[in-house]
Design an enzyme around this catalytic site. Structure first.
Site, PDB file in Angstrom:
ATOM      1  N   GLU A  36    -111.012 -25.733 -42.719  1.00  0.00           N
ATOM      2  CA  GLU A  36    -110.132 -24.466 -42.301  1.00  0.00           C
ATOM      3  C   GLU A  36    -109.045 -24.523 -42.825  1.00  0.00           C
ATOM      4  O   GLU A  36    -108.192 -25.353 -42.114  1.00  0.00           O
ATOM      5  CB  GLU A  36    -110.610 -23.710 -40.923  1.00  0.00           C
ATOM      6  N   THR A  82    -113.043 -45.370 -38.268  1.00  0.00           N
ATOM      7  CA  THR A  82    -114.051 -44.967 -37.409  1.00  0.00           C
ATOM      8  C   THR A  82    -114.820 -45.848 -37.288  1.00  0.00           C
ATOM      9  O   THR A  82    -114.897 -46.495 -37.252  1.00  0.00           O
ATOM     10  CB  THR A  82    -115.078 -44.211 -38.719  1.00  0.00           C
ATOM     11  N   THR A  83    -115.503 -45.050 -36.179  1.00  0.00           N
ATOM     12  CA  THR A  83    -115.830 -46.017 -35.085  1.00  0.00           C
ATOM     13  C   THR A  83    -117.172 -45.548 -34.824  1.00  0.00           C
ATOM     14  O   THR A  83    -117.668 -45.004 -34.791  1.00  0.00           O
ATOM     15  CB  THR A  83    -114.718 -45.904 -33.593  1.00  0.00           C
ATOM     16  N   SER A 105    -111.019 -52.133 -38.295  1.00  0.00           N
ATOM     17  CA  SER A 105    -110.859 -53.249 -36.827  1.00  0.00           C
ATOM     18  C   SER A 105    -111.440 -52.081 -36.558  1.00  0.00           C
ATOM     19  O   SER A 105    -111.690 -50.324 -36.404  1.00  0.00           O
ATOM     20  CB  SER A 105    -108.896 -53.213 -36.282  1.00  0.00           C
ATOM     21  N   ALA A 106    -112.403 -51.876 -35.044  1.00  0.00           N
ATOM     22  CA  ALA A 106    -112.885 -51.208 -33.852  1.00  0.00           C
ATOM     23  C   ALA A 106    -111.773 -50.242 -33.087  1.00  0.00           C
ATOM     24  O   ALA A 106    -112.078 -49.226 -32.592  1.00  0.00           O
ATOM     25  CB  ALA A 106    -113.572 -51.497 -32.966  1.00  0.00           C
ATOM     26  N   MET A 108    -107.523 -49.616 -34.304  1.00  0.00           N
ATOM     27  CA  MET A 108    -106.560 -50.163 -35.001  1.00  0.00           C
ATOM     28  C   MET A 108    -104.957 -50.754 -33.808  1.00  0.00           C
ATOM     29  O   MET A 108    -104.368 -51.440 -34.680  1.00  0.00           O
ATOM     30  CB  MET A 108    -105.951 -48.518 -35.336  1.00  0.00           C
ATOM     31  N   HIS A 138    -112.711 -43.031 -21.593  1.00  0.00           N
ATOM     32  CA  HIS A 138    -111.982 -41.518 -22.547  1.00  0.00           C
ATOM     33  C   HIS A 138    -112.151 -40.755 -22.338  1.00  0.00           C
ATOM     34  O   HIS A 138    -112.757 -39.758 -21.761  1.00  0.00           O
ATOM     35  CB  HIS A 138    -112.762 -42.526 -23.948  1.00  0.00           C
ATOM     36  N   LYS A 142    -115.269 -37.099 -26.483  1.00  0.00           N
ATOM     37  CA  LYS A 142    -115.112 -39.235 -27.613  1.00  0.00           C
ATOM     38  C   LYS A 142    -117.323 -39.469 -26.734  1.00  0.00           C
ATOM     39  O   LYS A 142    -117.810 -39.289 -25.613  1.00  0.00           O
ATOM     40  CB  LYS A 142    -114.913 -40.307 -26.729  1.00  0.00           C
ATOM     41  N   THR A 149    -114.620 -50.492 -28.750  1.00  0.00           N
ATOM     42  CA  THR A 149    -113.277 -51.735 -28.494  1.00  0.00           C
ATOM     43  C   THR A 149    -113.964 -52.168 -27.653  1.00  0.00           C
ATOM     44  O   THR A 149    -113.746 -53.507 -27.657  1.00  0.00           O
ATOM     45  CB  THR A 149    -112.002 -50.762 -28.352  1.00  0.00           C
TER      46      THR A 149
END
Length: 243
Positions: A36, A82-83, A105-106, A108, A138, A142, A149
């Site tokens: 959008e 992306t995790t 990387s799981a 960054m 978290h 999530k 991680t």
């Protein structure tokens, strides 16, 4: 750098803001979903992507998969942030790495990378007489648990002692704790950016290592540095270990 954003969610906007602050240019967004009022051109077809220096992807695994499948065409370095779908994406990343540099990387954050290094050092020193627990916290939006991680931290422990194994739920436990089990606990609430704690519990003493992300900018910073690091690199799969 001239950048393409993979998706344009919360982290996409954080990357955008930090990239512009540092003088980089956003050429567009690759998204298989409708967006959008996007501020840049949106590309749904890999064949339409403009030439760029790197693609930074913090999007959904489905979107990331399309970027990776198109690597043989666009041949642009990709930072995969992306995790939650490492198993699904790994084969695609390995294949894409034949055509362009791929970084994954799981987490960054460079600080988390140092965290894993510390675990590899401490685990053999504390393997006798210390129990290990991993706790992550978290925000309430999530979806995946445990976090990528937390799994990365577990893998760091297992890399020096493969006998360690995860335990995700003790509610039905009918035996005492095994000395090689690693408890994995996840908490979700509020706007917690991300906290990871590894606890080594011995007899009458406890060692705790904690990493707290105080802003999502640390993840964008790591992604931008990874994108810069991929410039002029040979095709292949890269992590914090070899970049």
């Amino acid at each position: 750098m001239k950048l393409i954003l993979g998706g344009y969610g919360v982290m996409g906007r954080v990357v955008e803001n930090l990239a512009l602050e540092r003088g980089h240019e956003i050429l567009g967004i690759f998204s298989i979903q409708d967006l959008e009022n996007p501020p840049y051109p949106v590309y749904k077809d890999i064949n339409d992507l403009p030439e760029s220096d790197a693609i930074i992807d913090f999007s959904h695994p489905n979107n990331t998969s399309e970027l990776l499948r198109g690597a043989s065409y666009h041949k642009t370095p990709i930072v995969v942030a992306t995790t939650g779908a490492r198993e699904k994406l790994q084969d695609l990343m390995d294949e894409a790495a034949r055509y362009c540099p791929i970084f994954f990387s799981a987490n960054m954050s460079y600080g988390v990378h140092v965290f894993t290094k510390a675990l590899k050092f401490l685990t053999p020193l504390l393997s006798d007489g210390f129990d290990i627990e991993i706790l992550e916290r978290h925000h309430n939006k999530k979806i995946d648990a445990p976090s990528g991680t937390a799994i990365k931290l577990l893998e760091a422990i297992q890399s020096v002692d493969s006998d360690y194994f995860p335990v995700y739920d003790r509610s039905q436990a009918e035996h005492q704790r095994d000395k090689k089990e690693v408890g994995m606990a996840s908490l979700r609430g509020g706007t917690i950016v991300g906290e990871h704690e590894v606890l080594f519990a011995g007899v009458d003493e406890v060692i705790e290592i904690t990493h707290r992300a105080q802003s999502k900018r640390i993840f964008a910073d790591g992604a931008l540095k990874a994108a810069q690091g991929l410039q002029n690199r040979e095709n292949g799969f890269y992590t914090f270990e070899n970049l």
